[in-house]
Design a protein around this motif. Structure first.
Motif, mmCIF file in Angstrom:
data_model
loop_
_atom_site.group_PDB
_atom_site.id
_atom_site.type_symbol
_atom_site.label_atom_id
_atom_site.label_comp_id
_atom_site.label_asym_id
_atom_site.label_seq_id
_atom_site.Cartn_x
_atom_site.Cartn_y
_atom_site.Cartn_z
ATOM 1 N N VAL A 13 0.823 -1.212 0.000
ATOM 2 C CA VAL A 13 0.000 0.000 0.000
ATOM 3 C C VAL A 13 0.857 1.261 0.000
ATOM 4 C CG1 VAL A 13 -1.633 1.340 1.406
ATOM 5 C CG2 VAL A 13 -2.026 -1.091 1.015
ATOM 6 N N VAL A 14 1.924 1.289 0.778
ATOM 7 C CA VAL A 14 2.746 2.506 0.872
ATOM 8 C C VAL A 14 3.302 2.917 -0.500
ATOM 9 C CG1 VAL A 14 4.873 3.470 1.845
ATOM 10 C CG2 VAL A 14 3.237 2.302 3.328
ATOM 11 N N PRO A 15 3.944 2.017 -1.262
ATOM 12 C CA PRO A 15 4.399 2.438 -2.598
ATOM 13 C C PRO A 15 3.239 2.838 -3.518
ATOM 14 C CG PRO A 15 5.573 0.473 -1.940
ATOM 15 C CD PRO A 15 4.482 0.689 -0.928
ATOM 16 N N SER A 16 2.088 2.217 -3.349
ATOM 17 C CA SER A 16 0.928 2.593 -4.164
ATOM 18 C C SER A 16 0.470 4.010 -3.840
ATOM 19 C CB SER A 16 -0.215 1.612 -3.939
ATOM 20 O OG SER A 16 0.170 0.328 -4.360
ATOM 21 N N TYR A 53 8.963 1.300 -5.479
ATOM 22 C CA TYR A 53 9.068 0.009 -4.793
ATOM 23 C C TYR A 53 10.397 -0.679 -5.133
ATOM 24 C CZ TYR A 53 8.075 -4.632 -3.059
ATOM 25 O OH TYR A 53 8.147 -5.814 -2.390
ATOM 26 N N GLY A 54 10.731 -0.722 -6.400
ATOM 27 C CA GLY A 54 11.971 -1.380 -6.819
ATOM 28 C C GLY A 54 13.206 -0.722 -6.223
ATOM 29 N N LEU A 55 13.233 0.598 -6.223
ATOM 30 C CA LEU A 55 14.376 1.322 -5.690
ATOM 31 C C LEU A 55 14.555 1.057 -4.195
ATOM 32 C CD1 LEU A 55 16.628 3.491 -5.942
ATOM 33 C CD2 LEU A 55 14.855 5.184 -5.404
ATOM 34 N N PHE A 56 13.472 1.180 -3.430
ATOM 35 C CA PHE A 56 13.612 1.028 -1.982
ATOM 36 C C PHE A 56 13.749 -0.420 -1.546
ATOM 37 C CE2 PHE A 56 12.360 5.440 -2.175
ATOM 38 C CZ PHE A 56 13.340 5.977 -1.359
ATOM 39 N N ARG A 57 13.267 -1.366 -2.324
ATOM 40 C CA ARG A 57 13.540 -2.784 -2.015
ATOM 41 C C ARG A 57 15.021 -3.067 -2.224
ATOM 42 N NH1 ARG A 57 12.870 -6.436 0.462
ATOM 43 N NH2 ARG A 57 12.453 -8.180 -0.873
ATOM 44 N N ALA A 58 15.594 -2.519 -3.286
ATOM 45 C CA ALA A 58 17.022 -2.722 -3.544
ATOM 46 C C ALA A 58 17.873 -2.038 -2.477
ATOM 47 C CB ALA A 58 17.383 -2.189 -4.935
ATOM 48 N N GLU A 60 16.987 -1.320 0.515
ATOM 49 C CA GLU A 60 16.728 -1.974 1.792
ATOM 50 C C GLU A 60 17.649 -3.181 2.002
ATOM 51 O OE1 GLU A 60 12.792 -3.542 4.127
ATOM 52 O OE2 GLU A 60 13.012 -4.078 2.016
ATOM 53 N N GLN A 61 18.068 -3.811 0.933
ATOM 54 C CA GLN A 61 18.965 -4.951 1.052
ATOM 55 C C GLN A 61 20.309 -4.525 1.646
ATOM 56 O OE1 GLN A 61 17.801 -8.100 0.429
ATOM 57 N NE2 GLN A 61 15.926 -6.918 0.177
ATOM 58 N N ARG A 62 20.746 -3.318 1.308
ATOM 59 C CA ARG A 62 22.024 -2.820 1.824
ATOM 60 C C ARG A 62 21.849 -2.062 3.133
ATOM 61 N NH1 ARG A 62 27.395 -2.068 0.419
ATOM 62 N NH2 ARG A 62 28.240 -0.064 1.059
ATOM 63 N N TRP A 63 20.793 -1.253 3.219
ATOM 64 C CA TRP A 63 20.520 -0.449 4.402
ATOM 65 C C TRP A 63 19.110 -0.764 4.896
ATOM 66 C CZ3 TRP A 63 22.436 2.294 -0.012
ATOM 67 C CH2 TRP A 63 23.807 2.581 0.043
ATOM 68 N N PRO A 64 18.949 -1.749 5.763
ATOM 69 C CA PRO A 64 17.625 -2.202 6.217
ATOM 70 C C PRO A 64 16.739 -1.097 6.800
ATOM 71 C CG PRO A 64 19.302 -3.762 6.889
ATOM 72 C CD PRO A 64 20.028 -2.569 6.323
ATOM 73 N N ALA A 65 17.324 -0.073 7.363
ATOM 74 C CA ALA A 65 16.519 1.006 7.949
ATOM 75 C C ALA A 65 15.662 1.717 6.895
ATOM 76 C CB ALA A 65 17.415 2.012 8.653
#
Length: 90
Positions: A13-16, A53-58, A60-65
């Motif tokens: 929902v947030v990315p939407s 979504y794609g940018l922040f998922r990627a 997030e893999q490096r910086w979980p916060a």
């Protein structure tokens, strides 16, 4: 299990919502001959949601916060199903 489902829903929902905001902004000043405002808005929503979504998922893999920008720093986990597949040919 239900909590994991809600978490996965929230992280969708947030990315939407961000994509919707981008679509709304696209209606405020972009004009293209032969393209309606609705088409511009719909394209901005789809493109904006996917890119966000794609940018922040990627990231997030490096910086979980940074997962907080998807709605939660916790990622849903799904238990593997031990059920046998349903066969319809019997």
């Amino acid at each position: 299990m239900f909590h994991q489902w809600l978490l996965s829903l929230w992280r969708t929902v947030v990315p939407s919502l961000v994509g919707g905001a981008l679509g709304w902004l696209a209606l405020r000043g972009i004009t293209i001959d032969g393209v309606t405002a609705d088409q511009i808005s719909a394209g901005a929503v789809v493109l904006g949601t996917g890119l966000y979504y794609g940018l922040f998922r990627a990231l997030e893999q490096r910086w979980p916060a940074l997962g907080v920008l998807l709605g939660s720093t916790r990622q849903p986990s799904y238990a593997s199903s031990q059920h046998r597949p349903v066969r319809y040919d019997q």
